[in-house]
Design an enzyme around this catalytic site. Structure first.
Site, PDB file in Angstrom:
ATOM      1  NE  ARG A  69      -2.350  -1.213   3.626  1.00 36.04           N
ATOM      2  CZ  ARG A  69      -1.860  -0.390   4.534  1.00 36.04           C
ATOM      3  NH1 ARG A  69      -1.929   0.917   4.342  1.00 36.04           N
ATOM      4  NH2 ARG A  69      -1.316  -0.829   5.636  1.00 36.04           N
ATOM      5  CE1 TYR A 197       0.420  -6.001  -1.850  1.00 38.17           C
ATOM      6  CE2 TYR A 197      -0.728  -4.003  -1.150  1.00 38.17           C
ATOM      7  CZ  TYR A 197      -0.215  -5.260  -0.865  1.00 38.17           C
ATOM      8  OH  TYR A 197      -0.343  -5.775   0.387  1.00 38.17           O
ATOM      9  CE  LYS A 206      -6.002  -3.397   4.823  1.00 40.06           C
ATOM     10  NZ  LYS A 206      -6.233  -3.826   6.202  1.00 40.06           N
ATOM     11  CG  HIS A 226      -7.092  -2.518  10.409  1.00 47.42           C
ATOM     12  ND1 HIS A 226      -5.805  -2.028  10.433  1.00 47.42           N
ATOM     13  CD2 HIS A 226      -7.063  -3.605   9.596  1.00 47.42           C
ATOM     14  CE1 HIS A 226      -5.035  -2.773   9.663  1.00 47.42           C
ATOM     15  NE2 HIS A 226      -5.767  -3.751   9.158  1.00 47.42           N
ATOM     16  CB  SER A 248      -0.473  -3.556   8.489  1.00 45.36           C
ATOM     17  OG  SER A 248      -1.527  -2.693   8.195  1.00 45.36           O
ATOM     18  CB  CYS A 250       0.803  -6.576  14.651  1.00 42.23           C
ATOM     19  SG  CYS A 250       1.952  -5.213  14.779  1.00 42.23           S
ATOM     20  CG  ASP A 277      -7.494  -6.805   7.315  1.00 41.90           C
ATOM     21  OD1 ASP A 277      -6.629  -6.451   8.130  1.00 41.90           O
ATOM     22  OD2 ASP A 277      -7.662  -6.237   6.223  1.00 41.90           O
ATOM     23  NE  ARG A 377      -0.083  -8.619   2.161  1.00 41.18           N
ATOM     24  CZ  ARG A 377      -0.768  -7.975   3.105  1.00 41.18           C
ATOM     25  NH1 ARG A 377      -1.905  -8.436   3.553  1.00 41.18           N
ATOM     26  NH2 ARG A 377      -0.277  -6.870   3.624  1.00 41.18           N
TER      27      ARG A 377
HETATM   28  C1  OXD Z   1      -2.915  -4.334   5.845  1.00 37.76           C
HETATM   29  C2  OXD Z   1      -3.512  -5.507   5.215  1.00 37.76           C
HETATM   30  O1  OXD Z   1      -2.012  -3.736   5.263  1.00 37.76           O
HETATM   31  O2  OXD Z   1      -4.378  -6.123   5.843  1.00 37.76           O
HETATM   32  O3  OXD Z   1      -3.353  -3.992   6.950  1.00 37.76           O
HETATM   33  O4  OXD Z   1      -3.154  -5.831   4.074  1.00 37.76           O
HETATM   34 MN    MN Z   2      -5.093  -5.047   7.546  1.00 38.10          MN
END
Ligand code: OXD
Ligand code: MN
Length: 594
Positions: A69, A197, A206, A226, A248, A250, A277, A377
Site C-alpha cells: 500500500r 497491488y 481497505k 481494522h 498491519s 502484527c 482484518d 500474500r
Molecule cells: C494491511 C492488510 O495492510 O491487511 O493492513 O493488508
Molecule cells: Mn489489515
C-alpha cells in the site's frame, strides 16, 4: 445484466473516459471465472501451480515498484480540507477528478473493462453494502471473487438503487510517480490508478470496507474497524466473541486462527475465526455490540506462515488460492516463502521473477535477497479455513464480549491491561503505537502512533473518529470491555519474552474471566493488570511466575516519556481531539506522577 440507470450511466461515463475495447460483466459463475483464469495463464498474468500439490492455485507477480500500500499517495478528497483532517492526505475533489482523469484517459485502450458487482457482507444482512468495481485487470477480478461476494445476485439485490460505491481502477503504466489511491466519501467513490497491488486495487477491502465505510459508519451510527473477530468456545459449548485491532502485519491473522495450547485443547476449548482484518460493528437490539466480517476471504501475509505459527492459514492456502510475489519452486511447481520451512528451494525464481540463490539470503536486506517479498500474500477463500466460524455468514453478526487493542512495543506496554470503562478504552485505542512493517511502503521498524490500527484507514478527521467512538459508547447499554495487549515485549538482549502464537489464548482466557467477573485485577496508573498467578502458565516451557510479573510490570518513567509523545501526536491530529481524551491523558499523567 441490469437496467439500473444509475449504474449504466456511471459505467458509460467511465467507459467514455478510459475507452475500453469491450466491457465484460462479472456474473460470478464458475464457467466465466475459469475462462478468466485460463486467459490470465495464457498472457502470463498468472501461472498455474502443480495441480496435485496446489489444486486450482495460481502465482502472480506484481511490478517490482508495486508491492505494498502507498500511504503517501492515498488521498481523502472531501470538499473541506478540515474534514479529511491532518493525518490524511487531502486533495480537493474537483482537482483530483481532473488530475486523475488525465491519467485514466484512454488507459483501457486495447483492453477489457471488467464490471464487478460485489457485496461487502452477506446480501440480506442489515450490515451489507454494495460496490461496483471497474477494472482492467483479470488478477483483480479473480481476487475480488475470493475476497468478496460477486456477481449477478449482487446486481439483483441492488435493483434500481443508486446506493453503491463506485470504484474505478486502472493499472495504466503502473508508474509509481503517478500512482493515486483516492477516496471521495461524499460521492461514495474510489479512484485507483497506476497500481496492481492488492491493498491499492481490491477496492472492496481497505478503500471501501475501511475508508469509505468508516465515513458511512459515522454518518449512519455504526463502526468500521481494522479488527479480527474470533469466537472462543468453552467445553460446555458456549462461544464468546472478541474483536481485536492490531496494526498491519502484527499477527491479526495468526490470532484469528489460533490453535489452543494442549491444556485447553484437551479440555475441549476451540477457537473459531469470523474474520482476520475488518469488522463492521453495530448496536444490537439487546444493547450489545454485534460484529460481522464484511469480507469473504483472507488476503494474508505469506512469510512467517507455517505449520506452527498458523496451521489453519496454511491449510486455507492449499486449494483455490492466488499467491502474489512469493517464491516459485521450479522443481515441483510449488510456492515457498521465508519462514515456511527450513528447506528453501534450490531451483527457484524469486518474487521479482529472477533466478534465486537462497544462499545469498540476508535478513538485513530482505527485499533484495529473499525468495518471497516480505509483503507477499495469499488470497484464500474463508470457506477453506478449517476453523471458520459457523457464524461466519450470520446476518446479525456475533455479539462482542471484549475488544482488544494491541501494538508491537518492546518495552512500555505490559502483556495485557484492562481499561476502566468505554471512555478510557477509547483513550487506550487512541494511543496505540507500533513498529512499522512491510505491509506499507516506507521505513520498517520505526515506532509510530496508530490509533485503533486505523491511522491509514479513517476516511475523515482522526479527532472526529475519536469523537465517534465516544458517541457510540453512549449508545451501547451493554458495552464490551476494552483491553490492550502486547505480545512483543523484549528482554535486555532484545529477545521476545512471551511465546505468543497459540499461547496468546492464555491471555484471552484472563480477558474472558474478567468479562465474566471471575477474577480480580490490580489497579495501576494505566488500568487494571492481572495478578500474575491468574495467567495460566501450566505446560509453558521456560515461563515462570516471575516471567509473568516482568511482562505485567508498568514502568512509570517510560510511560511518562510516552505521555510526552502522545501530547505531540494529539497536537498533530489537531483541535478536533475530544476534551474527554485530554482528560484521560491528564489522569494518566497524574497517576504516573503519584
Ligand atoms: C494491511 C492488510 O495492510 O491487511 O493492513 O493488508
Ligand atoms: Mn489489515
Amino acid at each position: 445484466m441490469t437496467n439500473n440507470k444509475h449504474v449504466l450511466d456511471w459505467i458509460k461515463s467511465m467507459a467514455d473516459l478510459v475507452n475500453p475495447d469491450q466491457i465484460v460483466w462479472i456474473d460470478g459463475s464458475e464457467e466465466q471465472t475459469e475462462a478468466l483464469r485460463k486467459e490470465a495463464c495464457a498472457t502470463g498474468e498468472l501461472e498455474a501451480l502443480n495441480p496435485e500439490l496446489y489444486p486450482n492455485c495460481y502465482l502472480h507477480r506484481t511490478a517490482i515498484n508495486d508491492v505494498a500500500r502507498v500511504e503517501h499517495r492515498t488521498f481523502i478528497c472531501t470538499s473541506k480540507k478540515e474534514d479529511a483532517g491532518n493525518i490524511n492526505n487531502w486533495m480537493d475533489p474537483k482537482e483530483c477528478y481532473e488530475k486523475l482523469s488525465k491519467l485514466y484517459k484512454n488507459s483501457y485502450k486495447g483492453r477489457t473493462m471488467y464490471v464487478i458487482p460485489y457485496s461487502m457482507g452477506v446480501v440480506g444482512s442489515d450490515f451489507a453494502k454494495i460496490g461496483i468495481e471497474l477494472t482492467d485487470s483479470i488478477y483483480v477480478v479473480l481476487n475480488m471473487i475470493i475476497m468478496t461476494r460477486v456477481g449477478k445476485k449482487i446486481i439483483d439485490a441492488l435493483g434500481d438503487s443508486a446506493d453503491f460505491v463506485k470504484g474505478l481502477h486502472a493499472v495504466a503504466d503502473c508508474d509509481d510517480e503517478k500512482r493515486y489511491i483516492c477516496h471521495f466519501p461524499e460521492d461514495n467513490t474510489i479512484w485507483s490508478v497506476n497500481s496492481g497491488y492488492g491493498g491499492n486495487v481490491l477496492l472492496g477491502k481497505k478503500c471501501f470496507a475501511l475508508r469509505i465505510a468508516s465515513y458511512l459508519g459515522r454518518k449512519e451510527g455504526w463502526m468500521a474497524e481494522h479488527m479480527l473477530i474470533l469466537g472462543l468456545e468453552n467445553p460446555q459449548g458456549e462461544v464468546k466473541y472478541i474483536s481485536a485491532a492490531f496494526p498491519s502485519a502484527c499477527g491479526k491473522t495468526n490470532l484469528a486462527m489460533l490453535i489452543p495450547p494442549a491444556i485447553y485443547k484437551n479440555a475441549g476449548y476451540k477457537v473459531w475465526t469470523v474474520g482476520d482484518d475488518i469488522a463492521w460493528i453495530r448496536v444490537g437490539e439487546d444493547g450489545r455490540l454485534y460484529a460481522i466480517n464484511p469480507e469473504n476471504g483472507f488476503f494474508g501475509v505469506a512469510p512467517g506462515t507455517n505449520e506452527h505459527s498458523n496451521y489453519n492459514a496454511l491449510m486455507t492456502t492449499k486449494k483455490n488460492c492466488i499467491f502474489t510475489n512469493v517464491c516459485h519452486n521450479l522443481d515441483d511447481n510449488s510456492v515457498w516463502w521465508e519462514g515456511l520451512d527450513n528447506n528453501p528451494p534450490k531451483n527457484a525464481v524469486n518474487w521479482k521473477g529472477e533466478k534465486w540463490d537462497y544462499t545469498k539470503y540476508d535478513k538485513a536486506d530482505k527485499v533484495n535477497t529473499s525468495g518471497a517479498h516480505p509483503n507477499s500474500r495469499f488470497t484464500a477463500m474463508a470457506s477453506n479455513c478449517p476453523c471458520i466460524s459457523p457464524e461466519f455468514e450470520s446476518l446479525k453478526g456475533v455479539p462482542l464480549t471484549a475488544i482488544i487493542f494491541g501494538g508491537r512495543r518492546a518495552k512500555t506496554a505490559p502483556l495485557v491491561y484492562e481499561s476502566r470503562n468505554w471512555q478510557h478504552g477509547t483513550f487506550v485505542g487512541s494511543i496505540m503505537a507500533s513498529e512499522t512493517t512491510a505491509a506499507a511502503a516506507g521505513a520498517v521498524g520505526v515506532v509510530r502512533r496508530d490509533p485503533m490500527a486505523m491511522r491509514p484507514f479513517v476516511g475523515y478527521d482522526m479527532g472526529d473518529y475519536f469523537a465517534h467512538w465516544l458517541n457510540m459508547g453512549k449508545k451501547i447499554p451493554n458495552p464490551p470491555k476494552i483491553f490492550h495487549v502486547n505480545w512483543f515485549r523484549t528482554d535486555a538482549e532484545g529477545h521476545f519474552i512471551w511465546p505468543g502464537f497459540g499461547d496468546n489464548m492464555r491471555v484471552l482466557m484472563w480477558i474472558l474471566a474478567r468479562c465474566a467477573g471471575e477474577v480480580e485485577a490490580v489497579e495501576t496508573a494505566i488500568g487494571f493488570v492481572p495478578k500474575a498467578e491468574d495467567i495460566n502458565i501450566e505446560g509453558l516451557d521456560g515461563v515462570t511466575i516471575d516471567t509473568i510479573r516482568e511482562l505485567l510490570s508498568v514502568d512509570n518513567a517510560s510511560w511518562l516519556e510516552d505521555v510526552a509523545n502522545i501530547k505531540e501526536f494529539y497536537a498533530q491530529i489537531g483541535d478536533r481531539v475530544p476534551a474527554e481524551l485530554y482528560d484521560e491523558l491528564a489522569t494518566l499523567e497524574a497517576n504516573l506522577k503519584k
